[in-house]
Design an enzyme around this catalytic site. Structure first.
Site: not given
Length: 231
Positions: A132, A145
């Site tokens: 990501s 995250y």
């Protein structure tokens, strides 16, 4: 020659689109499913595929699940597309939110890779981590995250050096915000309206993954960043 890919996250988003593309060109799929019901759904969606029934939230179960599954002795790739996200400030997130994200996004990926390495080495195969943009920089509310995704980058970088003598290549894909059900959930957590047309299309990320998977043996595409184009 038919190639065999082990894939997490095939039930939704990038993983589902990648599974369709790989199956459509005749590759064999081994799909990791969190339970037997989900496995049956994936097998119905992808006729001819095999499944490994294991929950990424319980990575200690992965070794036994792989041993119990009907996997070939060699696999061409493992693609880690599964993941979860729970937004929140460091001041607000409890230990459960940290543990869940680190477990599913990082520890499970490390364990599944470890278990499959003998099969990958036998094929001189590839490991692909769908990371990501959060794996490269952290922003407010995304810290837990991002920590899991920064860890995934470290896993890829360290693994790449360790497995080079065995002929195993390792790639990381870093998509920006992509129009997936996870992105819709992120917007729900942010309390924002979701407009998928504002974000990268899933197929654009899949194309980047396929570039990595299809690279000729003389080349290793180690890091691919996918960002939204001009609007």
């Amino acid at each position: 020659m038919t190639r065999t890919h082990v894939l997490t996250g095939a039930g939704s988003g990038i993983g589902a689109a990648l599974a369709r593309r790989l199956a459509g060109r005749g590759d064999r799929l081994v799909l990791v499913a969190r339970n037997a019901a989900r496995a049956a759904e994936l097998e119905a969606d992808h006729p001819g595929s095999a499944t490994v029934v294991a929950d990424l939230a319980a990575p200690e179960s992965l070794a036994a699940a792989v041993a119990a599954a009907d996997l070939p002795g060699e696999v061409d790739s493992v693609v880690h597309a599964g993941g979860i996200v729970e937004l929140g400030a460091v001041a607000d997130l409890d230990v459960g939110a940290w543990t869940r994200q680190l477990t599913v996004n990082l520890v499970a990926a490390a364990e599944l890779t470890r278990v499959l390495l003998p099969r990958l080495r036998a094929r001189r195969g590839q490991v692909v981590f769908i990371n990501s943009g959060a794996g490269l920089s952290a922003h407010p509310q995304w810290t837990a995250y991002a920590a899991s995704k920064h860890g995934l980058k470290a896993l890829a970088d360290g693994l790449r050096g360790e497995e080079a003598p065995h002929g195993v290549r390792v790639s990381s894909i870093y998509p920006g915000r992509t129009a997936t059900p996870m992105q819709e959930e992120v917007h729900r957590q942010e309390g924002a309206a979701y407009d998928p047309s504002r974000f990268i299309e899933v197929e654009s990320v899949v194309a980047a993954v396929l570039v990595a998977l299809d690279a000729t043996p003389d080349a290793a595409l180690t890091d691919i960043t996918v960002r939204p184009g001009p609007r």
